[in-house]
Design a protein around this motif. Structure first.
Motif, short mmCIF file in Angstrom:
data_model
loop_
_atom_site.label_atom_id
_atom_site.label_comp_id
_atom_site.label_asym_id
_atom_site.label_seq_id
_atom_site.Cartn_x
_atom_site.Cartn_y
_atom_site.Cartn_z
N UNK A 248 0.83 -1.20 0.00
CA UNK A 248 0.00 0.00 0.00
C UNK A 248 0.86 1.26 0.00
N UNK A 249 1.90 1.25 0.82
CA UNK A 249 2.75 2.43 0.96
C UNK A 249 3.85 2.50 -0.09
N UNK A 250 4.14 1.38 -0.74
CA UNK A 250 5.25 1.34 -1.69
C UNK A 250 4.81 1.10 -3.11
N UNK A 251 4.96 -0.13 -3.55
CA UNK A 251 4.69 -0.54 -4.93
C UNK A 251 3.32 -0.10 -5.44
N UNK B 147 -12.26 -6.63 -2.82
CA UNK B 147 -11.34 -5.58 -3.28
C UNK B 147 -10.42 -6.16 -4.35
N UNK B 148 -10.04 -7.42 -4.20
CA UNK B 148 -9.16 -8.07 -5.17
C UNK B 148 -9.80 -8.03 -6.56
N UNK B 149 -11.05 -8.38 -6.65
CA UNK B 149 -11.76 -8.37 -7.93
C UNK B 149 -11.74 -6.96 -8.54
N UNK B 150 -11.97 -5.96 -7.71
CA UNK B 150 -11.95 -4.58 -8.20
C UNK B 150 -10.56 -4.19 -8.69
N UNK B 151 -9.51 -4.55 -7.92
CA UNK B 151 -8.15 -4.17 -8.28
C UNK B 151 -7.65 -4.90 -9.53
N UNK B 152 -8.26 -6.02 -9.85
CA UNK B 152 -7.93 -6.72 -11.09
C UNK B 152 -8.63 -6.07 -12.29
N UNK B 153 -9.50 -5.11 -12.01
CA UNK B 153 -10.24 -4.44 -13.07
C UNK B 153 -11.47 -5.22 -13.51
N UNK B 154 -11.88 -6.16 -12.66
CA UNK B 154 -13.01 -7.03 -13.01
C UNK B 154 -14.28 -6.71 -12.23
N UNK C 294 -4.76 0.71 -12.22
CA UNK C 294 -4.94 -0.69 -12.60
C UNK C 294 -3.71 -1.23 -13.32
N UNK C 295 -2.95 -0.37 -13.96
CA UNK C 295 -1.70 -0.81 -14.59
C UNK C 295 -0.76 -1.41 -13.54
N UNK C 296 -0.80 -0.88 -12.34
CA UNK C 296 0.03 -1.40 -11.25
C UNK C 296 -0.62 -2.63 -10.64
N UNK C 297 -1.90 -2.54 -10.29
CA UNK C 297 -2.54 -3.63 -9.56
C UNK C 297 -2.76 -4.87 -10.42
N UNK C 298 -2.96 -4.71 -11.72
CA UNK C 298 -3.14 -5.87 -12.58
C UNK C 298 -1.85 -6.69 -12.71
N UNK C 299 -0.71 -6.06 -12.43
CA UNK C 299 0.57 -6.77 -12.49
C UNK C 299 0.97 -7.38 -11.14
N UNK C 300 0.14 -7.20 -10.14
CA UNK C 300 0.42 -7.81 -8.83
C UNK C 300 -0.04 -9.27 -8.84
#
Length: 133
Positions: free
Chosen positions: A53-56, A88-95, A112-118
């Motif tokens: 949350x605070x970094x990547x 929240x995971x579903x949302x962060x995947x853009x789904x 989402x460019x960041x979270x989809x790569x997590x």
């Protein structure tokens, strides 16, 4: 008359000798430990989520624990996702659909460019951290 003045003086002096409660001015106040900090020692996913949350994730640019900055506060996000039993995971995947503040969705989409790569584990840790508020 001298005895009366002496008696009053003794009573006044005796009453001043009691223990007084000290004012907290100038003294360091002990901050209460947040639930999140305590829980992080029990659940390592929370610590990992906090680091993401605070970094990547760069989430702190828009989200704060208790106050709305650009995006909603973590407390607000947590409450709404808990109330709606949403992921929240579903949302962060853009789904998933935005359920907290749809008006800010366009701003969030840039991340989402960041979270989809997590990884799934990273997203679950991030969700655990946010939901701890």
């Amino acid at each position: 008359m001298k005895k009366l003045v002496l008696s009053i003086a003794i009573v006044v002096l005796a009453s001043c000798g009691g223990k007084k409660e000290e004012e907290p001015f100038g003294k360091k106040q002990v901050e209460p430990v947040s639930v999140t900090e305590e829980a992080a020692t029990v659940n390592p996913m929370l610590e990992k989520g906090k680091k993401l949350f605070e970094g990547k994730g760069t989430c702190t640019a828009c989200h704060k624990p208790a106050t709305k900055v650009i995006g909603p506060s973590l407390k607000e996000i947590s409450k709404i996702y808990k109330d709606k039993n949403a992921s929240i995971v579903t949302f962060l995947k853009g789904e998933g659909e935005p359920i907290v503040d749809p008006s800010q969705f366009e701003v969030m989409k840039a991340n989402f460019a960041i979270t989809k790569n997590m990884t799934d584990e990273e997203l679950q840790a991030l969700e655990a951290y946010v939901m701890s508020f």
